[in-house]
Design a protein around this motif. Structure first.
Motif, short mmCIF file in Angstrom:
data_model
loop_
_atom_site.label_atom_id
_atom_site.label_comp_id
_atom_site.label_asym_id
_atom_site.label_seq_id
_atom_site.Cartn_x
_atom_site.Cartn_y
_atom_site.Cartn_z
N GLU A 65 0.43 -1.58 -0.24
CA GLU A 65 0.09 0.15 -0.05
C GLU A 65 0.64 1.29 -0.01
N GLU A 66 2.68 1.26 1.12
CA GLU A 66 2.77 2.12 1.55
C GLU A 66 3.31 2.42 -0.66
N LEU A 149 -17.34 -0.94 -8.46
CA LEU A 149 -17.21 0.98 -8.50
C LEU A 149 -18.08 1.62 -7.39
N SER A 150 -19.54 1.53 -7.54
CA SER A 150 -20.46 2.40 -6.36
C SER A 150 -20.21 1.88 -5.02
N GLU A 151 -20.26 0.18 -5.15
CA GLU A 151 -19.64 -0.17 -3.89
C GLU A 151 -18.34 0.99 -2.41
N ARG A 152 -16.86 0.43 -3.89
CA ARG A 152 -15.85 1.03 -3.32
C ARG A 152 -15.80 2.99 -3.49
N VAL A 153 -16.90 3.13 -3.93
CA VAL A 153 -16.78 5.34 -3.91
C VAL A 153 -17.79 4.93 -2.28
N ALA A 154 -18.64 3.99 -2.21
CA ALA A 154 -19.49 4.05 -1.04
C ALA A 154 -19.03 3.96 -0.20
N GLY A 177 -5.86 16.85 -11.92
CA GLY A 177 -4.89 16.51 -12.82
C GLY A 177 -3.99 15.55 -12.79
N LYS A 178 -5.50 14.58 -13.26
CA LYS A 178 -4.61 12.41 -13.10
C LYS A 178 -5.90 12.45 -13.27
N GLN A 179 -5.59 10.83 -14.56
CA GLN A 179 -6.80 10.63 -14.91
C GLN A 179 -6.52 9.13 -15.76
N LEU A 180 -7.38 8.26 -15.45
CA LEU A 180 -7.05 6.39 -15.98
C LEU A 180 -8.55 6.07 -16.39
N THR A 181 -8.09 5.19 -17.61
CA THR A 181 -9.37 4.15 -17.70
C THR A 181 -9.02 2.94 -17.69
N VAL A 182 -9.54 2.41 -17.65
CA VAL A 182 -9.57 0.70 -16.73
C VAL A 182 -10.95 -0.15 -17.93
N LYS A 183 -10.60 -1.33 -17.53
CA LYS A 183 -11.21 -1.79 -18.84
C LYS A 183 -12.44 -2.58 -17.60
N SER A 184 -12.01 -2.60 -16.44
CA SER A 184 -12.67 -3.34 -15.60
C SER A 184 -12.46 -3.15 -13.76
N ALA A 185 -13.50 -3.05 -12.85
CA ALA A 185 -13.67 -2.99 -11.44
C ALA A 185 -12.56 -3.78 -11.09
N THR A 186 -12.01 -5.25 -11.83
CA THR A 186 -10.88 -5.56 -10.88
C THR A 186 -9.82 -4.82 -10.76
N ASP A 187 -9.21 -4.10 -11.72
CA ASP A 187 -8.06 -3.94 -12.38
C ASP A 187 -7.29 -3.34 -11.28
N ALA A 188 -6.06 -3.53 -11.11
CA ALA A 188 -5.47 -3.54 -9.76
C ALA A 188 -4.93 -1.82 -9.17
N VAL A 190 -6.96 0.42 -9.95
CA VAL A 190 -8.47 1.19 -9.46
C VAL A 190 -7.80 1.12 -7.64
N ALA A 191 -7.21 0.59 -7.58
CA ALA A 191 -7.10 0.31 -6.28
C ALA A 191 -5.96 0.88 -5.46
N GLN A 192 -4.68 1.52 -6.93
CA GLN A 192 -3.96 2.33 -6.55
C GLN A 192 -4.26 3.62 -6.87
N PHE A 193 -5.47 4.12 -7.33
CA PHE A 193 -5.47 5.19 -8.02
C PHE A 193 -6.50 5.70 -6.55
N PHE A 194 -6.83 5.50 -6.12
CA PHE A 194 -7.86 5.45 -5.09
C PHE A 194 -6.89 5.58 -3.65
#
Length: 216
Positions: A65-66, A149-154, A177-188, A190-194
């Protein structure tokens, strides 16, 4: 107008809330990892032999995580020198969804808010200025990905989610200043971006409110 002391107290309270949410999320993920690892260890070598391995694996995840916070997000796009003026008129942003620039004086509520209808770009950009991550999707996104993704945001303060019908890709994540496109909610990523960008180092106004703004 609130006094500087009251503003600092409110910012500290919001920071404490975010830290507590992150702590609970890490604890939840840590418990899940330990349960999964425990089951594997029971099958392979028994609980006694595997106890040390469990803690070691959990510690490795903390290190991961770090690393997520300090490493670049593969495939992300970045923009620098974004303007930050408050305006009352629509803004023609050069990217869609926008990741910064002039914006409405009032932010979109971003305290783990999931919107099922489109929201104004100008308010959402103000949320990004406060350190929020904005998850967006179009009609081509899979229902299962939208749900995950809605569950993660919630469960994540300083985040929001909404549909953007005319965005290029089905699933996109944006921060200031940052943007990322992913193909699925399981893309690793996603967690890193958050992990990296919720109240991350890119935030122009860290600790500013994500509630008390516009709600839909």
């Amino acid at each position: 107008m609130a006094s500087p002391k009251n503003q600092n107290t409110a910012a500290a309270a919001r920071r404490a809330k975010l830290d507590e949410a992150r702590r609970k999320e890490r604890a939840r993920e840590r418990r899940s990892r330990i349960i999964t690892i425990t089951a594997a260890v029971v099958v392979v070598a028994g609980l006694v032999a595997g106890g040390g391995y469990l803690m070691s694996a959990a510690d490795e995840q903390d290190k991961a995580e770090e690393q997520a916070r300090t490493s670049p997000v593969t495939g992300e796009k970045s923009w620098d020198d974004l303007t930050q003026e408050h305006v009352q008129t629509p803004v023609d942003y050069p990217m869609n969804p926008p990741v910064g620039g002039d914006h409405n004086p009032v932010w979109m509520n971003c305290d783990a808010d999931v919107y099922t209808e489109a929201i104004p770009n100008e308010n959402a950009v103000h949320s990004l200025e406060h350190g929020a991550v904005w998850v967006t999707y179009n009609d081509k996104a899979k229902e299962s990905d939208v749900k995950a993704l809605s569950e993660r945001v919630a469960r994540t303060p300083y985040s929001l989610m909404s549909p953007v019908k005319d965005q290029k890709d089905p699933l996109m994540l944006s921060a200031w200043g940052k943007q990322l496109t992913v193909k699925s909610a399981t893309d690793a990523r996603v967690a890193q971006f958050f992990t990296k960008y919720v109240q991350g180092a890119q935030t122009p106004e860290p600790g500013a409110a994500c509630s008390g703004g516009v709600a839909k």
